[in-house]
Design an enzyme around this catalytic site. Structure first.
Site, mmCIF file in Angstrom:
data_model
loop_
_atom_site.group_PDB
_atom_site.id
_atom_site.type_symbol
_atom_site.label_atom_id
_atom_site.label_comp_id
_atom_site.label_asym_id
_atom_site.label_seq_id
_atom_site.Cartn_x
_atom_site.Cartn_y
_atom_site.Cartn_z
ATOM 1 N N SER A 140 -7.161 -19.462 12.966
ATOM 2 C CA SER A 140 -8.056 -19.145 14.085
ATOM 3 C C SER A 140 -8.461 -20.375 14.882
ATOM 4 C CB SER A 140 -9.321 -18.439 13.578
ATOM 5 O OG SER A 140 -10.000 -19.241 12.629
ATOM 6 N N ASP A 152 -20.290 -22.494 13.826
ATOM 7 C CA ASP A 152 -20.615 -21.522 12.780
ATOM 8 C C ASP A 152 -20.325 -22.059 11.385
ATOM 9 O OD1 ASP A 152 -17.869 -21.557 12.751
ATOM 10 O OD2 ASP A 152 -17.619 -19.373 12.797
ATOM 11 N N HIS A 197 -15.706 -23.032 12.672
ATOM 12 C CA HIS A 197 -14.961 -23.111 13.930
ATOM 13 C C HIS A 197 -15.572 -24.170 14.855
ATOM 14 C CE1 HIS A 197 -14.025 -19.060 12.336
ATOM 15 N NE2 HIS A 197 -12.808 -19.407 12.741
#
Length: 239
Positions: free
Chosen positions: A11, A187, A190
């Site tokens: 991600s 977070d 990320h």
């Protein structure tokens, strides 16, 4: 043909084309000089990455021209703790090491001239992970720890050394920044704008060291300032 740079990862790579993302910044830096191709897959670990290599990286005979460079950015999900809420993403450390070797071997065998850059997982802010769990966290413990991420980061760097390819030790680099937990991550995992800037600078410096920097690449097709207003088509005579 323009050079191609492929960004392969989880991600953190998938999100890199967002506003302020490191992939978008790289594409902007190399505009008209190289095509930056995004191959990011949220949630993936090295085990899953190996399952899709043939589909992600087509052979030249199948329409896949060889890339000048590939970044391989996995480990954040492999390092999930097996007994916690994201344990289904966990890959044991020794398997992670072998999987990275296999990914590198696949790319080297397919494209011997391609520069392969391994990027370690980032550091983890465990308190923030409790506030932003990916799935329901019933035990009240973070699914990742910074200690575990560091172990996987060290293994990533070791594989790069063994394979004689460059590595970016993001786990160590980011922790040199004051208040990295807030500055580099939004977070606990990320990347923030600052975190993306760190990756962008590290990747561009590494590419430059391999002779694929912005100053090393040629602009594609004539620039507007090279077009004669009186005879504009002459700019295209020797293409």
């Amino acid at each position: 043909m323009r050079p191609k740079i492929v960004l392969f990862g989880d991600s953190i790579t998938e999100e890199s084309f967002g506003d302020g993302g490191w992939g978008a910044s790289l594409a902007d830096l190399l505009r008209r000089k190289a095509d930056v191709v995004l191959r990011g897959y949220s949630g993936y670990n090295t085990r899953w990455a190996l399952k899709v290599m043939e589909r992600v990286f087509q052979a030249a005979g199948d329409g896949g021209a060889y890339p000048s460079a590939v970044t391989v950015f996995f480990g954040a999900n492999d390092a999930c703790l097996p007994e916690r809420c994201s344990g289904f993403q966990h890959v044991p450390l020794l398997e992670y090491k072998q999987n990275l070797r296999s990914i590198v071997s696949f790319l080297k065998n397919r494209w011997p001239r391609t520069v392969i850059i391994l990027i370690t997982p980032p550091p983890i802010d465990e308190e923030a992970r409790l506030r932003y769990p990916y799935i329901e966290n019933t035990i009240g413990l973070p699914e990742r720890t910074n200690e575990a991420a560091g172990t996987y980061a060290k293994t990533c760097v070791a594989v790069a050394s063994e394979c004689q390819i460059p590595a970016i030790d993001l786990w160590s680099k980011m922790q040199q920044i004051p208040n990295w937990q807030i500055e580099c991550l939004w977070d606990g995992l990320h990347l923030s704008r600052v975190g993306n800037k760190v990756v962008f600078e590290e990747v561009t410096n590494t590419l430059k060291g391999e002779g694929i920097g912005a100053e090393d690449l040629v602009v594609d097709l004539p620039l507007i300032e090279d077009v004669d207003p009186k005879k504009p088509l002459t700019a295209f005579d020797e293409l």
